[in-house]
Write a protein that holds these residues in place. Structure first.
Motif, PDB file in Angstrom:
ATOM      1  N   MET A  70      53.761  40.332  29.022  1.00  0.00           N
ATOM      2  CA  MET A  70      52.543  40.018  29.793  1.00  0.00           C
ATOM      3  C   MET A  70      51.383  40.902  29.335  1.00  0.00           C
ATOM      4  SD  MET A  70      52.433  37.636  32.069  1.00  0.00           S
ATOM      5  CE  MET A  70      51.171  38.126  33.256  1.00  0.00           C
ATOM      6  N   ILE A  71      50.273  40.261  29.052  1.00  0.00           N
ATOM      7  CA  ILE A  71      49.059  40.984  28.667  1.00  0.00           C
ATOM      8  C   ILE A  71      48.455  41.584  29.949  1.00  0.00           C
ATOM      9  CG2 ILE A  71      46.801  40.788  27.554  1.00  0.00           C
ATOM     10  CD1 ILE A  71      48.977  39.938  25.647  1.00  0.00           C
ATOM     11  N   ARG A  72      48.058  42.871  29.896  1.00  0.00           N
ATOM     12  CA  ARG A  72      47.520  43.490  31.116  1.00  0.00           C
ATOM     13  C   ARG A  72      46.183  42.879  31.497  1.00  0.00           C
ATOM     14  NH1 ARG A  72      48.447  49.009  30.712  1.00  0.00           N
ATOM     15  NH2 ARG A  72      47.117  49.121  32.539  1.00  0.00           N
ATOM     16  N   ARG A  73      45.937  42.875  32.809  1.00  0.00           N
ATOM     17  CA  ARG A  73      44.802  42.172  33.386  1.00  0.00           C
ATOM     18  C   ARG A  73      43.474  42.564  32.748  1.00  0.00           C
ATOM     19  NH1 ARG A  73      41.681  43.743  37.110  1.00  0.00           N
ATOM     20  NH2 ARG A  73      43.040  45.483  37.626  1.00  0.00           N
ATOM     21  N   GLU A  74      43.291  43.875  32.514  1.00  0.00           N
ATOM     22  CA  GLU A  74      42.005  44.320  31.959  1.00  0.00           C
ATOM     23  C   GLU A  74      41.760  43.686  30.585  1.00  0.00           C
ATOM     24  OE1 GLU A  74      44.496  46.231  33.026  1.00  0.00           O
ATOM     25  OE2 GLU A  74      43.791  48.113  33.923  1.00  0.00           O
ATOM     26  N   LEU A  75      42.826  43.572  29.791  1.00  0.00           N
ATOM     27  CA  LEU A  75      42.673  42.973  28.461  1.00  0.00           C
ATOM     28  C   LEU A  75      42.419  41.473  28.552  1.00  0.00           C
ATOM     29  CD1 LEU A  75      45.323  44.816  26.267  1.00  0.00           C
ATOM     30  CD2 LEU A  75      42.866  44.725  25.865  1.00  0.00           C
ATOM     31  N   VAL A  76      43.080  40.815  29.501  1.00  0.00           N
ATOM     32  CA  VAL A  76      42.834  39.385  29.690  1.00  0.00           C
ATOM     33  C   VAL A  76      41.362  39.178  30.041  1.00  0.00           C
ATOM     34  CG1 VAL A  76      43.308  37.386  31.176  1.00  0.00           C
ATOM     35  CG2 VAL A  76      45.194  38.796  30.304  1.00  0.00           C
ATOM     36  N   GLU A  77      40.827  40.070  30.882  1.00  0.00           N
ATOM     37  CA  GLU A  77      39.414  39.941  31.241  1.00  0.00           C
ATOM     38  C   GLU A  77      38.501  40.146  30.037  1.00  0.00           C
ATOM     39  OE1 GLU A  77      40.110  41.274  35.886  1.00  0.00           O
ATOM     40  OE2 GLU A  77      38.876  42.555  34.581  1.00  0.00           O
ATOM     41  N   TRP A  86      47.715  49.228  24.704  1.00  0.00           N
ATOM     42  CA  TRP A  86      46.570  48.314  24.736  1.00  0.00           C
ATOM     43  C   TRP A  86      46.351  47.648  23.391  1.00  0.00           C
ATOM     44  CZ3 TRP A  86      42.180  48.076  28.471  1.00  0.00           C
ATOM     45  CH2 TRP A  86      42.566  48.535  29.742  1.00  0.00           C
ATOM     46  N   VAL A  87      46.400  48.452  22.342  1.00  0.00           N
ATOM     47  CA  VAL A  87      46.130  47.864  21.032  1.00  0.00           C
ATOM     48  C   VAL A  87      47.286  46.959  20.612  1.00  0.00           C
ATOM     49  CG1 VAL A  87      47.004  49.761  19.613  1.00  0.00           C
ATOM     50  CG2 VAL A  87      45.146  48.358  18.764  1.00  0.00           C
ATOM     51  N   GLN A  88      48.494  47.311  21.043  1.00  0.00           N
ATOM     52  CA  GLN A  88      49.638  46.440  20.736  1.00  0.00           C
ATOM     53  C   GLN A  88      49.477  45.074  21.413  1.00  0.00           C
ATOM     54  OE1 GLN A  88      52.858  48.974  21.878  1.00  0.00           O
ATOM     55  NE2 GLN A  88      52.987  49.939  19.864  1.00  0.00           N
ATOM     56  N   GLN A  89      49.004  45.103  22.652  1.00  0.00           N
ATOM     57  CA  GLN A  89      48.796  43.825  23.347  1.00  0.00           C
ATOM     58  C   GLN A  89      47.642  43.041  22.726  1.00  0.00           C
ATOM     59  OE1 GLN A  89      48.667  44.220  27.617  1.00  0.00           O
ATOM     60  NE2 GLN A  89      50.807  44.828  27.712  1.00  0.00           N
ATOM     61  N   LEU A  90      46.595  43.757  22.349  1.00  0.00           N
ATOM     62  CA  LEU A  90      45.439  43.100  21.717  1.00  0.00           C
ATOM     63  C   LEU A  90      45.879  42.282  20.502  1.00  0.00           C
ATOM     64  CD1 LEU A  90      42.306  42.777  21.341  1.00  0.00           C
ATOM     65  CD2 LEU A  90      42.370  44.901  20.025  1.00  0.00           C
ATOM     66  N   MET A  91      46.838  42.821  19.748  1.00  0.00           N
ATOM     67  CA  MET A  91      47.301  42.154  18.524  1.00  0.00           C
ATOM     68  C   MET A  91      48.075  40.871  18.804  1.00  0.00           C
ATOM     69  SD  MET A  91      48.566  45.142  15.992  1.00  0.00           S
ATOM     70  CE  MET A  91      48.915  46.643  16.877  1.00  0.00           C
ATOM     71  N   ARG A  92      48.416  40.656  20.078  1.00  0.00           N
ATOM     72  CA  ARG A  92      49.210  39.468  20.408  1.00  0.00           C
ATOM     73  C   ARG A  92      48.471  38.539  21.361  1.00  0.00           C
ATOM     74  NH1 ARG A  92      54.728  39.435  19.646  1.00  0.00           N
ATOM     75  NH2 ARG A  92      55.329  40.832  17.986  1.00  0.00           N
ATOM     76  N   MET A  93      47.147  38.714  21.454  1.00  0.00           N
ATOM     77  CA  MET A  93      46.359  37.878  22.367  1.00  0.00           C
ATOM     78  C   MET A  93      45.854  36.616  21.659  1.00  0.00           C
ATOM     79  SD  MET A  93      44.410  40.891  24.516  1.00  0.00           S
ATOM     80  CE  MET A  93      43.068  39.814  25.000  1.00  0.00           C
TER      81      MET A  93
END
Lengths: 416, 416
Positions: free
Chosen positions: B1-8, B186-193
């Motif tokens: 799950m991508i964290r809410r702040e990154l989804v925003e 955060w950067v790991q999630q960014l790479m999978r958005m």
């Protein structure tokens, strides 16, 4: 760790690519003609292998439409052979380019070169084995093929025949290789062989493509998922709208550029929907409608969320009444897979807005989405239809199987 | 799950991109000029923030060359501001393209459109924050920036100033966003958005780039690792060879297009090596040689395997004596990162073979590898140098931040 057999396949492919990169167009065409000839000569062997696949599929109770895709006939092999001859006639993009000269006298050439090693991962249809190999070879790439397990025997026979013909005609050994192991682990490792593979092109259903996108570290060109929409605006000409909807939905419903969702402007919905339904009925198309559609068309079934999200790939059409162009754009923005989208309207400004604001590989005014195809665009042949934005978008021909390289001619220049 | 702040952040970027896609060149240029102005007006605030970063880096004992890259001065901010004004003068690639008409009357336009949302992941230098944002905006993309933690305060100040200026001048909110959280997750999630980000461009060392390539599911453009070679052929003109080797190695040794390995034809090694060593010594270059080099140059240290594999990015040069062009090509094939490679020769056929057979973004004859640069190629500015083959190769300018889109004008065409 990549298993030894795959490393060997990778090394052979890379070695072949190194030579293929500067093979002449003449030598590549000679190989393509030899491959076309060899297919005809080995027809019996190929048909025998195909019979094994078809029998196994029937025993498993696989559905008829898939078995039909899998089945080869004498005529089918002749068609595959003819398609190879057409690739001979396509212009070789390798070596094309531009040149400019810098103020210091450096002459910079930007030229097209092959990508290197292309891996194709694909599903049922055995003709992809030959088509993909031909386009990769013509553009100077070596190819690693990994087809669906249902077509394994057919693919083995086809790949053996064309690889031998290509090598006998002088192309390097390893220019065409088929992975004959169906174990999933092999394909998973293939997707991570960055040292040996320059690009992976998956061709098949949404599931296959998503798996590759999620799992691969090798660069991927996504192809093919097409959740295509037609928006019939209040200013549409029905004489255009109805034939386009029928054509886009029914001419070949199982393909990615077929229509999946019809959006209709509320101003004309009560008038237009019964008329288009009548024509759709003649083509046995079932309708899944939004509540307003169902109120107008009692025979339509209520659409569920999935009907807006997933391709039917069948004689089923989702239908939604929308308040205006903006509502249509919002629906498309939300559900489009960015493949092909069309508006039917006589209004100039709405046509321009649709073309500009819809983010898709191909946006149309007053034409069927079924035109999204390399052949119909005039590219001669296609290796797939890219639905991503990087490298290639829309129908991909030979040029999309190449990259660029700069060659710089100096006479002693240094930077200052 | 991508964290809410990154989804925003992703949603804002995507929403901004939807509007930016059809922003006029005029409105984008107006924003760039406002950003340039705002940097000068807020110089004090930016310098204060930078002092915090520099102080922290000094406290941590980070090495001087890195601290120098991090440090901003009044002149430095003025330079960044001027660079922004230069982006105004670059040609906007959006909307350029080609058109053709099919036999059935369909008019097909192939036009350049922005990629959408670009994520930049980069290391120390804070000027990248402004450069990258400017190039992305000019090409109609929204940008998500994630700089190195050492430059966090500087980047926050810079991003705040330019984002406010862009938005105040009328560009959509969210067109420039900085991720201020330094947590790796955060950067790991960014790479999978994939839903929100169209492309990731990593800029920095080999470690950063490999992490992104291995971990990202969003399409990546690899940049920058340059294990560059110069091959001095037996037919080289020393008057060209020596200045080129000196220039490529010493003019700016910390960058990706600097020379790392010198290959010398054995026929001239005993004559050439002492001459080039003498000049290299004047520039304080240390040598790591193969056994034959060490026999000729007693001051050279023995090279280890890593000296052929990894960039020195420093005043150190690996040197190898090779038997001929073929041996040089084999060494380059094995160790090149496919960035920039040069041959020094007066022999026509060997020059052509080198240009053709070396698989690199840029191949040179008789010129310094340091020319591999968007500005020096005449592109005006660059967002990085691609060492991959997909989408872009070599110096990337504004055009490489765009993709294509087909717009098709019909008048009722259906496929048959």
């Amino acid at each position: 760790m990549i298993r030894r057999e795959l490393v060997e396949i990778g090394q052979r492919a890379k070695q072949a690519a190194r030579q293929l990169a500067y093979a002449s167009t003449e030598s590549k065409n000679k190989a393509l003609l030899a491959m076309a000839e060899a297919l005809l000569e080995n027809e019996q062997e190929i048909l025998r292998a195909n019979t094994i696949d078809v029998q196994a599929a029937e025993d498993k109770g696989i559905k008829k439409s898939l078995i039909n895709r899998l089945r080869l006939t004498s005529q089918g092999i002749s068609n595959i052979s003819s398609a190879l001859r057409e690739v001979v006639n396509l212009k070789d993009p390798v070596g094309e380019g531009e040149v400019w000269t810098r103020p210091n006298g450096l002459r910079i050439l930007q030229t097209r070169v092959p990508l290197g090693v292309v891996a194709m991962i694909y599903e049922a249809r055995p003709n992809v084995t030959v088509d993909a190999a031909a386009l990769c070879l013509k553009s100077g790439n070596s190819v690693i093929l990994r087809g669906g397990s249902e077509a394994l025997e057919s693919n083995k026979a086809l790949a053996k025949v064309i690889a031998k013909a290509a090598e006998d005609s002088g192309l390097p050994a390893g220019c065409i290789q088929l992975i004959t192991e169906t174990d999933r682990e092999w394909v998973q490792q293939l997707m991570r062989m960055n040292e040996f593979v320059d690009v992976i092109i998956p061709r098949g259903g949404a599931g296959l493509i998503q798996t590759v996108v999620q799992y691969a570290t090798v660069p991927v060109i996504e192809t093919g998922t097409g959740m295509c929409h037609a928006f019939v605006d209040r200013d549409a000409d029905y004489e255009k709208a109805i034939p386009i909807v029928i054509n886009a939905k029914t001419q070949n419903p199982g393909v990615c550029n077929a229509l999946e969702t019809l959006l209709v402007d509320e101003t004309i919905a009560e008038d237009f929907l019964p008329k288009v339904e009548e024509e759709l009925k003649k083509h046995h198309v079932a309708l899944k409608g939004c509540p307003r559609t169902c109120a107008i068309l009692p025979n339509a079934l209520p659409a569920e969320e999935d009907d807006w999200v997933l391709e039917h790939l069948d004689l089923v059409l989702s239908v939604k009444v929308v308040s205006d162009l903006d509502a249509a754009l919002d629906h498309i923005y939300r559900y489009s897979t960015k493949h092909s989208e069309t508006i039917i309207t006589e209004n100039y400004s709405k046509a321009q807005r649709f073309l500009k604001e819809v983010d898709a590989a191909v946006t149309y005014v007053n034409a069927s989405t079924r035109f999204t195809d390399g052949g119909r665009f005039g590219f001669g042949a296609e290796i797939g239809i890219s639905t991503q934005k990087l490298h290639a978008r829309g129908p991909m021909g030979l040029k999309e199987l190449t990259t660029i390289k700069y060659m710089v001619y100096g006479d002693g220049q240094i930077v200052t």
